[in-house]
Motif scaffolding. Structure first.
Motif, PDB file in Angstrom:
ATOM      1  N   PHE A   3       1.146  -1.106   0.307  1.00  0.00           N
ATOM      2  CA  PHE A   3      -0.001  -0.342  -0.207  1.00  0.00           C
ATOM      3  C   PHE A   3       1.170   1.502  -0.026  1.00  0.00           C
ATOM      4  O   PHE A   3       1.761   1.570   0.860  1.00  0.00           O
ATOM      5  N   ILE A   5       0.524   5.532   0.221  1.00  0.00           N
ATOM      6  CA  ILE A   5       0.433   7.087   0.712  1.00  0.00           C
ATOM      7  C   ILE A   5       0.911   8.307  -1.081  1.00  0.00           C
ATOM      8  O   ILE A   5       2.207   8.221  -0.762  1.00  0.00           O
ATOM      9  N   GLY A   7       1.123  11.637  -2.363  1.00  0.00           N
ATOM     10  CA  GLY A   7       0.536  13.425  -2.621  1.00  0.00           C
ATOM     11  C   GLY A   7       2.224  14.117  -2.803  1.00  0.00           C
ATOM     12  O   GLY A   7       3.136  13.909  -3.007  1.00  0.00           O
ATOM     13  N   ILE A  11       2.236  14.493   2.741  1.00  0.00           N
ATOM     14  CA  ILE A  11       2.509  12.895   2.383  1.00  0.00           C
ATOM     15  C   ILE A  11       3.590  12.624   3.317  1.00  0.00           C
ATOM     16  O   ILE A  11       4.998  11.875   3.613  1.00  0.00           O
ATOM     17  N   CYS A  20       2.974   2.075   5.708  1.00  0.00           N
ATOM     18  CA  CYS A  20       1.805   2.798   4.403  1.00  0.00           C
ATOM     19  C   CYS A  20       2.980   3.469   3.526  1.00  0.00           C
ATOM     20  O   CYS A  20       1.773   3.611   2.325  1.00  0.00           O
ATOM     21  N   PRO A  22       4.501   5.916   2.452  1.00  0.00           N
ATOM     22  CA  PRO A  22       4.441   7.630   2.291  1.00  0.00           C
ATOM     23  C   PRO A  22       4.901   7.963   1.312  1.00  0.00           C
ATOM     24  O   PRO A  22       6.619   7.697   1.407  1.00  0.00           O
ATOM     25  N   ARG A  46      -2.191  -0.738  -3.924  1.00  0.00           N
ATOM     26  CA  ARG A  46      -2.755   0.153  -3.164  1.00  0.00           C
ATOM     27  C   ARG A  46      -2.657   0.883  -3.266  1.00  0.00           C
ATOM     28  O   ARG A  46      -1.665   1.369  -2.733  1.00  0.00           O
ATOM     29  N   VAL A  47      -3.174   2.361  -3.766  1.00  0.00           N
ATOM     30  CA  VAL A  47      -2.439   3.559  -3.728  1.00  0.00           C
ATOM     31  C   VAL A  47      -3.844   4.179  -2.982  1.00  0.00           C
ATOM     32  O   VAL A  47      -5.402   4.447  -3.893  1.00  0.00           O
ATOM     33  N   PHE A  48      -3.743   5.315  -2.387  1.00  0.00           N
ATOM     34  CA  PHE A  48      -4.414   6.015  -1.581  1.00  0.00           C
ATOM     35  C   PHE A  48      -3.753   8.015  -2.666  1.00  0.00           C
ATOM     36  O   PHE A  48      -2.787   8.007  -2.107  1.00  0.00           O
ATOM     37  N   LEU A  49      -4.768   8.525  -3.009  1.00  0.00           N
ATOM     38  CA  LEU A  49      -4.009   9.425  -3.346  1.00  0.00           C
ATOM     39  C   LEU A  49      -4.298  10.467  -2.773  1.00  0.00           C
ATOM     40  O   LEU A  49      -5.738  10.989  -2.891  1.00  0.00           O
ATOM     41  N   GLN A  50      -3.833  11.589  -1.893  1.00  0.00           N
ATOM     42  CA  GLN A  50      -4.117  12.650  -1.952  1.00  0.00           C
ATOM     43  C   GLN A  50      -3.252  14.367  -2.413  1.00  0.00           C
ATOM     44  O   GLN A  50      -1.867  14.675  -2.672  1.00  0.00           O
ATOM     45  N   VAL A  73      -4.502   8.335 -10.976  1.00  0.00           N
ATOM     46  CA  VAL A  73      -5.704   7.983 -11.772  1.00  0.00           C
ATOM     47  C   VAL A  73      -5.117   6.996 -12.720  1.00  0.00           C
ATOM     48  O   VAL A  73      -4.397   5.752 -12.630  1.00  0.00           O
TER      49      VAL A  73
END
Length: 80
Positions: A3, A5, A7, A11, A20, A22, A46-50, A73
């Protein structure tokens, strides 16, 4: 599961948190992230984009910002 994150400076300040992964670039816009080899080479599930905050300014084009975010994305979706 791997995973990340992704940004800008918010980040980047999380560096050292190995839970995570970062990955941030201080002052980054969505275009900066698209052009970053560090971001393109991420190997995660998985990627969380901020993202998007640094793109907003007095002369910003909202449609351009949305298009750039969609490109980030798409880059991750195409990687699988």
């Amino acid at each position: 599961m791997r995973f990340a994150i992704v940004g800008h400076s918010f980040i980047a300040r999380m560096a050292g948190n190995h839970f995570c992964n970062p990955t941030g670039i201080r002052g980054a816009t969505t275009m900066t992230l698209l052009q970053s080899k560090k971001i393109r080479d991420l190997d995660v599930d998985r990627v969380f984009l901020q993202i998007g905050g640094n793109d907003i300014g007095p002369t910003s084009d909202p449609d351009g910002i949305v298009s750039d975010i969609c490109d980030v994305v798409t880059m991750f979706v195409q990687k699988g």
